[in-house]
Design a protein around this motif. Structure first.
Motif, mmCIF file in Angstrom:
data_model
loop_
_atom_site.group_PDB
_atom_site.id
_atom_site.type_symbol
_atom_site.label_atom_id
_atom_site.label_comp_id
_atom_site.label_asym_id
_atom_site.label_seq_id
_atom_site.Cartn_x
_atom_site.Cartn_y
_atom_site.Cartn_z
ATOM 1 N N TRP A 93 0.762 -1.255 0.000
ATOM 2 C CA TRP A 93 0.000 0.000 0.000
ATOM 3 C C TRP A 93 0.795 1.309 0.000
ATOM 4 N N PRO A 94 2.100 1.339 0.335
ATOM 5 C CA PRO A 94 2.789 2.636 0.377
ATOM 6 C C PRO A 94 2.688 3.457 -0.910
ATOM 7 N N ALA A 95 2.719 2.813 -2.061
ATOM 8 C CA ALA A 95 2.632 3.571 -3.329
ATOM 9 C C ALA A 95 1.310 4.336 -3.398
ATOM 10 N N GLU A 96 0.219 3.634 -3.095
ATOM 11 C CA GLU A 96 -1.108 4.265 -3.117
ATOM 12 C C GLU A 96 -1.232 5.313 -2.014
ATOM 13 N N PRO A 120 17.900 -4.845 6.149
ATOM 14 C CA PRO A 120 17.672 -4.018 4.958
ATOM 15 C C PRO A 120 16.355 -4.337 4.243
ATOM 16 N N GLY A 121 16.032 -5.638 4.151
ATOM 17 C CA GLY A 121 14.798 -6.022 3.457
ATOM 18 C C GLY A 121 13.540 -5.503 4.129
ATOM 19 N N ALA A 122 13.618 -5.283 5.451
ATOM 20 C CA ALA A 122 12.441 -4.805 6.187
ATOM 21 C C ALA A 122 12.061 -3.388 5.762
ATOM 22 N N TRP A 123 13.067 -2.576 5.423
ATOM 23 C CA TRP A 123 12.773 -1.184 5.041
ATOM 24 C C TRP A 123 11.926 -1.086 3.779
ATOM 25 N N THR A 124 12.044 -2.075 2.889
ATOM 26 C CA THR A 124 11.267 -2.025 1.639
ATOM 27 C C THR A 124 9.759 -2.059 1.919
ATOM 28 N N THR A 125 9.394 -2.503 3.102
ATOM 29 C CA THR A 125 7.977 -2.589 3.485
ATOM 30 C C THR A 125 7.310 -1.217 3.539
ATOM 31 N N GLY A 130 11.854 6.410 -2.670
ATOM 32 C CA GLY A 130 12.969 6.885 -1.862
ATOM 33 C C GLY A 130 12.596 7.487 -0.519
ATOM 34 N N LYS A 131 11.319 7.468 -0.170
ATOM 35 C CA LYS A 131 10.874 8.020 1.122
ATOM 36 C C LYS A 131 10.276 6.912 1.990
ATOM 37 N N SER A 132 10.352 7.124 3.312
ATOM 38 C CA SER A 132 9.793 6.149 4.256
ATOM 39 C C SER A 132 8.499 6.697 4.846
ATOM 40 N N TYR A 133 7.454 5.876 4.828
ATOM 41 C CA TYR A 133 6.132 6.306 5.297
ATOM 42 C C TYR A 133 5.709 5.587 6.581
#
Length: 412
Positions: A93-96, A120-125, A130-133
């Motif tokens: 859902w982050p893209a939406e 590192p893989g956890a951050w992709t969640t 390029g931003k973290s939500y």
């Protein structure tokens, strides 16, 4: 089935919302969580109670909804201009949410310790463009669970390493009269089926998108659905799988009615609990199998994050709560239903003791997590694929035709 509600007009006046401290003596936060899988409601309440004890000026109202309602509840509350301060969100859902200004960008809040300590893989969640939500919270993939007792009775010495081996072993179990339908899947017309499908797409080396356009209707994407249809038609798969969600799979497996099941981390300790499981002590777990010549193991990224909504009137306190919930001490304490996001936790005996098999599977599975497509139109794409899977399983359409139709209806 998840409904497509992300087109609701969401106010953009909150984009510049600051993290200014609240002036109220007592702040009440409203937090939305999931009522199934991963951490239990009791765990979330206990974690929250520890936070409110340490922060007596903050009260947290908890609301739990089934996964299928999580997205819509978040978006509808946002559209009405309030409701939740903290929300649990899926990796898809982050893209939406970023495109529709649902969550606060907290990139500048992430400390060096967080950057260094979290896998590192956890951050992709929680990231998009390029931003973290938010902060990753539930680190999860689907594993192959097996009933050690049934495999032993069938003379099978090791669990399947490939998807073809799964079918071969299931046939041995069926032919020996141990179980009539040895495999259970969650193939209901819901996101659960997409997670199983994605696991297989990863095994067959498929792609969901190529240059932003659907590519699942050929190659590994088509191979994955053909495997599902073959498994369903073989008589080796429980026919009710087409209506099962993950909780149904868990219940069938822990009742001893399945030799094999694909499910999330949480099932390991629940199915090993003698108070509610008939197969306690007989539960085996390995990474989901691979495909000869293409993959050793397969895995879907089923992780989830916690974020602050742009409509929150208490973003500072909301962030403080999220930092507590995702902290290493809290995650280590509750590592039985969901594994920590912190790398060093996997060397901590308090985390690994009694679940060494799970940790061994996780080290391989979590490293192979395959993402569902990152697109603001994910809901349309998922809905189209859910329908395609159902049509193919029910024989209403060939896998090839069903996926072609899904590609046309994906909104991409």
């Amino acid at each position: 089935m998840l409904k497509n509600t992300h087109k609701l007009l969401i106010g953009t006046g909150f984009a510049a919302l600051s993290f200014a401290s609240s002036a109220f003596a007592e702040t009440t936060l409203n937090a939305l969580f999931m009522a199934q899988a991963a951490y239990s409601e009791d765990d979330v309440r206990a974690m929250t109670e520890a936070f409110t004890k340490a922060n007596p000026d903050i009260k947290v109202n908890l609301e739990f909804v089934p996964y299928e309602g999580l997205h819509d509840k978040t978006v509808l509350a946002q559209g009405s201009g309030g409701g939740y301060d903290v929300v649990l969100f899926d990796v898809i859902w982050p893209a939406e949410y970023a495109s529709n200004n649902v969550l606060v960008d907290i990139s500048d809040r992430i400390t060096d310790d967080m950057k260094k300590g979290i896998l590192p893989g956890a951050w992709t969640t929680v990231q998009y463009s390029g931003k973290s939500y938010g902060m990753p919270w539930i680190l999860d993939t689907k594993y192959m669970f097996y009933n050690k007792d049934i495999l032993e009775k069938a003379g099978i010495k090791a669990p399947p390493r490939t998807w073809d081996e799964l079918a071969e072993q299931a046939k041995i179990i069926k032919d020996k009269g141990l179980l009539s339908t040895p495999i259970a899947w969650s193939w209901s017309q819901a996101e659960a089926a997409i997670c199983d499908y994605t696991t297989l797409v990863s095994a067959y080396g498929g792609d969901f998108l190529k240059d932003g356009k659907p590519d699942f209707q050929t190659g590994g994407g088509l191979d994955a659905l053909n495997y599902m249809v073959a498994s369903y038609n073989s008589g080796l798969t429980n026919p009710n799988s087409k209506e099962f969600l993950e909780e149904d799979v868990r219940k069938v497996f822990q009742n001893g009615e399945a030799a094999f099941a694909l499910n999330w981390t949480y099932m390991y300790n629940m199915a090993n609990d003698p108070k509610e499981s008939k197969v306690a002590g007989k539960v085996g777990i390995v990474p989901a199998p691979g495909v000869t010549g293409k993959s050793e193991v397969s895995a879907v990224n089923g992780s989830m994050g916690l974020g602050v909504t742009t409509t929150s009137k208490h973003p500072e306190e909301a962030w403080k709560y999220i930092v507590h919930m995702t902290s290493q001490p809290v995650q280590n304490e509750y590592a039985k239903l969901s594994l920590p996001i912190w790398a060093s936790s996997y060397e901590d005996p308090a985390v690994t003791k009694g679940q060494e098999e799970l940790i061994a599977a996780a080290k391989l599975g979590l490293a192979a997590m395959y993402p569902r497509p990152t697109t603001p139109k994910y809901q349309e794409l998922s809905t189209a694929l859910q329908q395609a899977i159902q049509e193919a399983l029910l024989g209403q359409s060939s896998a090839e035709d069903a996926l072609k139709t899904a590609a046309e209806n994906s909104g991409l």
